[in-house]
Write a protein that holds these residues in place. Structure first.
Motif, PDB file in Angstrom:
ATOM      1  N   CYS A   1      -1.246  -2.543 -26.042  1.00  0.00           N
ATOM      2  CA  CYS A   1      -1.350  -2.100 -24.821  1.00  0.00           C
ATOM      3  C   CYS A   1      -1.558  -3.609 -23.733  1.00  0.00           C
ATOM      4  CB  CYS A   1      -2.374  -1.393 -25.574  1.00  0.00           C
ATOM      5  SG  CYS A   1      -2.333  -0.059 -26.905  1.00  0.00           S
ATOM      6  N   PRO A   2      -1.649  -5.019 -24.153  1.00  0.00           N
ATOM      7  CA  PRO A   2      -2.348  -5.824 -22.980  1.00  0.00           C
ATOM      8  C   PRO A   2      -2.119  -5.753 -21.711  1.00  0.00           C
ATOM      9  CG  PRO A   2      -1.238  -6.609 -24.261  1.00  0.00           C
ATOM     10  CD  PRO A   2      -0.918  -6.209 -25.043  1.00  0.00           C
ATOM     11  N   PHE A   3      -0.802  -4.943 -21.798  1.00  0.00           N
ATOM     12  CA  PHE A   3      -0.640  -5.022 -19.937  1.00  0.00           C
ATOM     13  C   PHE A   3      -0.350  -3.510 -19.483  1.00  0.00           C
ATOM     14  CE2 PHE A   3       1.408  -8.065 -21.316  1.00  0.00           C
ATOM     15  CZ  PHE A   3       1.717  -9.718 -20.750  1.00  0.00           C
ATOM     16  N   ALA A   4      -1.323  -2.812 -20.829  1.00  0.00           N
ATOM     17  CA  ALA A   4      -1.617  -1.490 -20.123  1.00  0.00           C
ATOM     18  C   ALA A   4      -3.031  -1.637 -19.471  1.00  0.00           C
ATOM     19  CB  ALA A   4      -1.485  -0.310 -20.863  1.00  0.00           C
ATOM     20  N   ARG A   5      -3.505  -2.374 -20.157  1.00  0.00           N
ATOM     21  CA  ARG A   5      -5.352  -2.831 -19.952  1.00  0.00           C
ATOM     22  C   ARG A   5      -5.398  -3.307 -19.092  1.00  0.00           C
ATOM     23  NH1 ARG A   5      -5.150  -0.151 -23.538  1.00  0.00           N
ATOM     24  NH2 ARG A   5      -5.279   1.499 -21.793  1.00  0.00           N
ATOM     25  N   ILE A   6      -4.123  -4.685 -18.300  1.00  0.00           N
ATOM     26  CA  ILE A   6      -3.896  -5.323 -17.549  1.00  0.00           C
ATOM     27  C   ILE A   6      -3.980  -4.852 -16.016  1.00  0.00           C
ATOM     28  CG2 ILE A   6      -3.522  -7.076 -16.232  1.00  0.00           C
ATOM     29  CD1 ILE A   6      -2.620  -8.344 -19.296  1.00  0.00           C
ATOM     30  N   MET A   7      -3.092  -3.242 -16.261  1.00  0.00           N
ATOM     31  CA  MET A   7      -2.427  -3.043 -14.740  1.00  0.00           C
ATOM     32  C   MET A   7      -3.639  -2.161 -14.335  1.00  0.00           C
ATOM     33  SD  MET A   7       0.106  -5.002 -14.392  1.00  0.00           S
ATOM     34  CE  MET A   7       0.310  -3.949 -12.378  1.00  0.00           C
ATOM     35  N   GLU A   8      -4.224  -1.057 -15.648  1.00  0.00           N
ATOM     36  CA  GLU A   8      -5.015  -0.477 -14.655  1.00  0.00           C
ATOM     37  C   GLU A   8      -6.393  -0.760 -14.353  1.00  0.00           C
ATOM     38  OE1 GLU A   8      -5.851   2.035 -18.599  1.00  0.00           O
ATOM     39  OE2 GLU A   8      -7.601   0.866 -19.546  1.00  0.00           O
ATOM     40  N   GLU A   9      -6.627  -1.918 -15.016  1.00  0.00           N
ATOM     41  CA  GLU A   9      -7.620  -2.434 -13.773  1.00  0.00           C
ATOM     42  C   GLU A   9      -7.854  -3.530 -12.595  1.00  0.00           C
ATOM     43  OE1 GLU A   9     -10.556  -4.128 -16.977  1.00  0.00           O
ATOM     44  OE2 GLU A   9     -10.097  -3.104 -18.573  1.00  0.00           O
TER      45      GLU A   9
ATOM     46  N   HIS B   1      -0.726 -10.854 -29.263  1.00  0.00           N
ATOM     47  CA  HIS B   1      -0.117 -10.478 -27.501  1.00  0.00           C
ATOM     48  C   HIS B   1      -1.328  -9.693 -27.421  1.00  0.00           C
ATOM     49  CE1 HIS B   1       2.842 -10.755 -24.300  1.00  0.00           C
ATOM     50  NE2 HIS B   1       2.211 -11.461 -23.970  1.00  0.00           N
ATOM     51  N   SER B   2      -2.619  -8.868 -27.971  1.00  0.00           N
ATOM     52  CA  SER B   2      -3.386  -8.347 -27.275  1.00  0.00           C
ATOM     53  C   SER B   2      -4.775  -9.649 -26.646  1.00  0.00           C
ATOM     54  CB  SER B   2      -4.356  -7.671 -28.579  1.00  0.00           C
ATOM     55  OG  SER B   2      -5.158  -8.720 -29.747  1.00  0.00           O
ATOM     56  N   ILE B   3      -4.607 -11.276 -26.855  1.00  0.00           N
ATOM     57  CA  ILE B   3      -5.708 -12.136 -26.636  1.00  0.00           C
ATOM     58  C   ILE B   3      -4.757 -12.311 -24.924  1.00  0.00           C
ATOM     59  CG2 ILE B   3      -5.248 -13.496 -28.347  1.00  0.00           C
ATOM     60  CD1 ILE B   3      -3.547 -15.851 -26.607  1.00  0.00           C
ATOM     61  N   SER B   4      -4.090 -11.591 -24.593  1.00  0.00           N
ATOM     62  CA  SER B   4      -3.676 -11.938 -23.541  1.00  0.00           C
ATOM     63  C   SER B   4      -4.365 -10.832 -22.163  1.00  0.00           C
ATOM     64  CB  SER B   4      -2.306 -11.247 -22.794  1.00  0.00           C
ATOM     65  OG  SER B   4      -0.972 -12.753 -23.028  1.00  0.00           O
ATOM     66  N   TYR B   5      -4.597 -10.044 -22.325  1.00  0.00           N
ATOM     67  CA  TYR B   5      -6.128  -9.005 -21.717  1.00  0.00           C
ATOM     68  C   TYR B   5      -7.019  -9.792 -21.377  1.00  0.00           C
ATOM     69  CZ  TYR B   5      -9.208  -5.748 -20.857  1.00  0.00           C
ATOM     70  OH  TYR B   5     -10.399  -4.557 -20.384  1.00  0.00           O
ATOM     71  N   PRO B   6      -8.176 -10.512 -23.125  1.00  0.00           N
ATOM     72  CA  PRO B   6      -8.879 -11.120 -21.763  1.00  0.00           C
ATOM     73  C   PRO B   6      -9.267 -12.327 -21.487  1.00  0.00           C
ATOM     74  CG  PRO B   6      -9.512 -10.951 -24.685  1.00  0.00           C
ATOM     75  CD  PRO B   6      -8.102  -9.653 -23.799  1.00  0.00           C
ATOM     76  N   VAL B   7      -7.763 -13.556 -22.055  1.00  0.00           N
ATOM     77  CA  VAL B   7      -7.166 -14.443 -21.023  1.00  0.00           C
ATOM     78  C   VAL B   7      -7.412 -14.279 -19.728  1.00  0.00           C
ATOM     79  CG1 VAL B   7      -5.794 -16.090 -21.642  1.00  0.00           C
ATOM     80  CG2 VAL B   7      -6.676 -15.990 -23.309  1.00  0.00           C
ATOM     81  N   VAL B   8      -6.354 -12.571 -19.334  1.00  0.00           N
ATOM     82  CA  VAL B   8      -6.017 -12.652 -18.051  1.00  0.00           C
ATOM     83  C   VAL B   8      -7.685 -12.030 -17.803  1.00  0.00           C
ATOM     84  CG1 VAL B   8      -5.116 -11.000 -16.788  1.00  0.00           C
ATOM     85  CG2 VAL B   8      -3.652 -12.323 -17.990  1.00  0.00           C
ATOM     86  N   LYS B   9      -8.171 -11.610 -18.001  1.00  0.00           N
ATOM     87  CA  LYS B   9      -9.410 -11.340 -17.304  1.00  0.00           C
ATOM     88  C   LYS B   9     -10.239 -12.405 -16.969  1.00  0.00           C
ATOM     89  CE  LYS B   9     -12.279  -7.736 -19.057  1.00  0.00           C
ATOM     90  NZ  LYS B   9     -12.604  -6.941 -17.949  1.00  0.00           N
ATOM     91  N   ALA B  10     -10.413 -13.443 -17.634  1.00  0.00           N
ATOM     92  CA  ALA B  10     -10.850 -14.766 -17.533  1.00  0.00           C
ATOM     93  C   ALA B  10     -10.926 -15.460 -16.419  1.00  0.00           C
ATOM     94  CB  ALA B  10     -11.219 -15.975 -18.580  1.00  0.00           C
TER      95      ALA B  10
END
Length: 266
Positions: A129-137, A88-97
């Motif tokens: 952690c991916p949704f913590a990264r997504i939300m903090e950014e 599920h860590s892939i979701s963070y860089p995918v959502v960044k794109a």
């Protein structure tokens, strides 16, 4: 071939905290999708044939943030993109794109876990952690999570900090699902399902969704879907490829919703 839907597979599980294996998932999901034991039809009557989407194939990931670059290459505002993971860590860089193309988006996240840890085992990019990264950014304007049944004090604090709307599994009412007004990104972790439905996951968390319930949630989405991912299938733990077939079913249903909700030609 429909140029408005792209498929990519990401062969990556280096941020898994417990077991490796999800990197092997994309080709197994494709094989199940093509299995002669089933067919290409979704339940809304659309035939989701291979010509329905453009398959970019599977990408072996050497460096974590290569995921963002690969996704950006396969994405523009006029293309709905579905990703087969991978942990599920892939979701963070995918959502960044996606953020670079669409700005902040609404996200529907279906999972046994909140994946909101600030850091897990010292890894800020863990699949926990991916949704913590997504939300903090501030990549998402709204995050709704369904099916969660593993929240601890830290993740509850994180959810409050980021304003995450969580429908825990114990509180789920299929007749009162959240309503979205904007296009969404959909992230489906296969361990949202009860292990009896999907044994092929690294983290088998009892008390989850039945396959029918997950399909109902997906089929109830009434807004356009700009992107989606299916993650955390671990073929090493599967039984008779049961989970692979479940993933293929979910894949067809998501694609059918993209076509119908985004008003595309099948």
């Amino acid at each position: 071939m429909n140029p408005s839907i792209i498929l990519q597979g990401l062969l990556y599980d280096e941020n898994s905290s417990f077991l490796r294996g999800p990197a092997k998932a994309p080709p197994e999901i494709r094989a199940a999708y093509h299995s002669s034991s089933a067919n290409y039809f979704a339940e809304n009557g659309l035939e989701i044939r291979p010509e329905t989407f453009e398959d970019k194939g599977d990408f072996k990931i050497e460096e974590y943030f290569d995921i963002e670059k690969i996704t950006s290459t396969n994405l523009n505002k006029n293309i709905a993109l579905i990703t087969l993971g991978g942990d599920h860590s892939i979701s963070y860089p995918v959502v960044k794109a996606f953020y670079r193309e669409h700005g902040p988006m609404d996200i529907l996240h279906i999972d046994a876990h909140g994946d909101l840890y600030d850091s897990f085992d010292g890894d800020k990019y863990s699949h926990a952690c991916p949704f913590a990264r997504i939300m903090e950014e501030q990549l998402a304007s709204r995050l709704v999570q369904i099916g969660v049944r593993t929240l601890n004090s830290h993740q509850r604090e994180q959810a409050q900090r980021f304003g995450v709307e969580i429908i825990e599994m114990k509180d789920l009412n299929l007749h009162k699902l959240p309503v979205f007004n904007n296009p969404i990104y959909l992230s489906v972790d296969i361990d949202s399902l009860d292990p009896c439905c999907a044994p092929g996951v690294s983290h088998q968390e009892p008390g989850g969704l039945m396959t029918r319930e997950l399909l109902h949630i997906i089929q109830s989405i009434s807004v356009p879907i700009i992107g989606a991912d299916i993650v955390e299938y671990n073929p090493d733990r599967d039984i008779n490829k049961t989970t692979a077939m479940v993933c293929a079913k979910i894949f067809r249903e998501i694609l059918s919703k993209i076509i119908s909700n985004n008003h595309l030609n099948p």
